[in-house]
Design a protein around this motif. Structure first.
Motif, short mmCIF file in Angstrom:
data_model
loop_
_atom_site.label_atom_id
_atom_site.label_comp_id
_atom_site.label_asym_id
_atom_site.label_seq_id
_atom_site.Cartn_x
_atom_site.Cartn_y
_atom_site.Cartn_z
N SER A 1 0.57 -1.34 -0.20
CA SER A 1 -0.16 0.17 0.15
C SER A 1 0.89 1.33 0.03
N LEU A 2 1.97 1.65 0.66
CA LEU A 2 2.98 2.35 1.50
C LEU A 2 3.70 2.87 0.07
N ALA B 1 0.53 6.43 0.68
CA ALA B 1 1.57 6.91 1.76
C ALA B 1 1.22 8.61 1.57
N THR B 2 1.10 9.53 2.36
CA THR B 2 1.22 11.12 2.07
C THR B 2 2.27 11.42 1.64
N LEU C 1 7.91 11.67 0.12
CA LEU C 1 9.80 12.30 -0.55
C LEU C 1 10.45 11.65 0.38
N THR C 2 9.87 10.42 1.31
CA THR C 2 11.43 10.28 1.95
C THR C 2 11.62 9.01 1.34
N GLY C 3 10.32 8.36 0.88
CA GLY C 3 11.27 6.75 0.59
C GLY C 3 11.97 7.86 -1.25
N ARG C 4 12.21 9.04 -1.22
CA ARG C 4 13.12 8.61 -2.47
C ARG C 4 14.67 9.45 -1.76
N PHE D 1 8.44 2.95 2.45
CA PHE D 1 8.12 4.44 1.87
C PHE D 1 8.43 3.60 0.54
N ALA D 2 9.93 3.61 -0.15
CA ALA D 2 9.98 3.38 -1.75
C ALA D 2 10.26 2.25 -1.79
N GLY D 3 9.09 1.00 -1.16
CA GLY D 3 8.43 0.17 -2.09
C GLY D 3 9.86 -1.15 -1.85
N GLN D 4 10.79 -1.16 -0.71
CA GLN D 4 12.05 -1.75 -1.05
C GLN D 4 11.99 -2.89 -0.45
N HIS D 5 11.77 -2.37 1.14
CA HIS D 5 11.65 -4.12 2.22
C HIS D 5 10.04 -4.10 2.46
N PHE D 6 10.05 -5.41 3.64
CA PHE D 6 8.90 -5.49 4.23
C PHE D 6 9.75 -4.79 5.32
N ARG D 7 8.34 -4.69 6.89
CA ARG D 7 9.49 -3.89 8.49
C ARG D 7 9.64 -5.07 8.73
#
Length: 440
Positions: free
Chosen positions: A234-235, A243-244, A249-252, A400-406
């Protein structure tokens, strides 16, 4: 080499001005810093190495850049500490060193010697940078001795790391095809993952690469996996509606070489605290030894568990036997491409946790107000009031970058702290009075 560099040390300032015009990007950047004896040579040469590794093509593709930072700062530390003598040496112990030798000259000479060996194509630029660095140090008898100490220590450190396994060819990798197996990721589908050999590099401080290896990731049918799956789905999707704007922006913002961000933060902290050359040398050695061993440790875990990345998991969710996950065959992460290695544990989490642990331990407090500039979004800054806050955001950014699971991040955070705690507790430690007898 020694005679040449000592001659450089006493060259006139007009010669420095002549070479500056042709020295390239390192000199241009150095001019942006205050040109006075107050410039800390450890920070100055850390900036030089950051410029090198940020130069396209400068870093060998199969050698992780944290190795270069660790070698350079280990050499700087042992050279400066041979004069200062307040802490135990890392690897090189010198006897008969005068306390009047220049710590600043030792730091500059050690850094130069290491970087010329590791990046020989930058030699002319690094020679010019050494001229400028030494010109900032007042002329006195201890300056020549400091240069000699720096060169001697650097050569020994380089010799000790010469056969550490970093020059080995990466191991061929066969992608899995079962649910949960790491596979090449869209949209670019790298043919091979990176640094498959790195867990076999000799650690700088750890006893072995798997010393703090985390346990396995959760099973695909578990609630923990399902929750983490749906969170990143989702995020972390490109143009997420969940995502807000700030989270996206944080992900990038943090989607760059994470050790570079933290070296920049350490530079800011050392300058703000007006650290001496000796204290700065110890800080950057602790930091970068932790980073280098953290990378060795997380590649050990990554290629032990070979766990798939979110983009693979989300596109193939129909195969995971988890009723709480649903496939999206067109899903792509916010930052489009995925790092070319397995997901578990997360590298940003390891490095950021290690950085915060070292910095909090060194300064004996967490609170510190700082700005950090993105590696990949030119001119974009974010502000923090503590080291732990910066580490937390850098870690969570990977969702947020879509790179990892928690759970990649939870595991990585724990691994990074364990590595840093081991480094801080076991190397570069304060000396006892009895230790001084060894140097007499």
């Amino acid at each position: 080499m020694t005679k040449f560099l000592i001659t450089l040390a006493f060259s006139c300032v007009s010669l420095v001005a002549q070479v500056n015009g042709a020295a390239g990007v390192l000199i241009d950047s150095a001019r942006d810093q205050p040109a006075s004896p107050a410039v800390n040579p450890v920070v100055q040469w850390n900036r030089n190495l950051l410029l090198i590794v940020r130069t396209p093509g400068a870093q060998p593709a199969t050698i992780h850049p944290t190795r270069s930072f660790a070698i350079m700062h280990a050499a700087i530390y042992d050279a400066v500490n041979a004069i200062d003598r307040k802490h135990k040496p890392y690897l090189v112990r010198l006897s008969g060193v005068s306390r009047d030798a220049s710590q600043e000259a030792a730091a500059a000479a050690a850094a130069h010697e290491v970087l010329v060996a590791l990046y020989p194509t930058f030699k002319s630029t690094l020679d010019a940078e050494l001229l400028q660095s030494l010109a900032q140090i007042p002329e006195r008898p201890g300056k020549a001795e400091g240069i000699s100490i720096g060169q001697t220590v650097a050569d020994r450190i380089l010799a000790l790391r010469n056969n550490d396994g970093s020059n080995a060819q990466p191991s061929p990798y066969v992608f899995g095809n079962a649910p949960g197996d790491y596979q090449s990721t869209p949209p670019n589908f790298p043919p091979q993952p990176q640094f498959t050999h790195w867990s076999r590099v000799t650690p700088f401080a750890l006893e072995r690469a798997n010393q703090f290896r985390p346990g396995p990731p959760p099973t695909l049918t578990s609630d923990e996996y399902g929750d983490a799956f749906n969170q990143v789905k989702s995020l972390g999707i490109a143009d997420s509606t969940t995502a807000t704007a700030d989270e996206a922006l944080t992900g990038r913002f943090w989607n760059g070489a994470i050790q570079n961000y933290w070296n920049e933060i350490a530079q800011t902290a050392s300058v703000a605290h007006k650290l001496t050359t000796a204290r700065t040398a110890r800080l950057f050695a602790l930091l970068n030894l932790s980073f280098a061993d953290g990378v060795i440790a997380f590649y050990d875990a990554k290629y032990t568990y070979n766990f798939w990345r979110p983009v693979t998991a989300i596109r193939a969710a129909h195969t995971d036997d988890n009723p709480d996950t649903e496939a999206d065959p067109n899903w792509l992460p916010e930052v489009t491409k995925t790092a070319p290695d397995p997901s578990y544990p997360g590298a940003h989490a390891v490095i950021s946790a290690a950085a915060a642990e070292v910095l909090i331990s060194f300064f004996e407090r967490d609170h510190f107000e700082f700005n950090v500039t993105s590696e990949v979004l030119p001119g974009v800054e974010r502000s923090f009031t503590s080291f732990s806050a910066g580490a937390e955001e850098a870690t969570l950014s990977r969702i947020f970058a879509g790179q990892h699971f928690r759970f990649d991040l939870t595991s990585g955070h724990r691994l990074g702290r364990e590595v840093a705690d081991f480094v801080v507790d076991n190397v570069l430690t304060p000396r006892h009075r009895d230790d001084e007898d060894d140097d007499r």
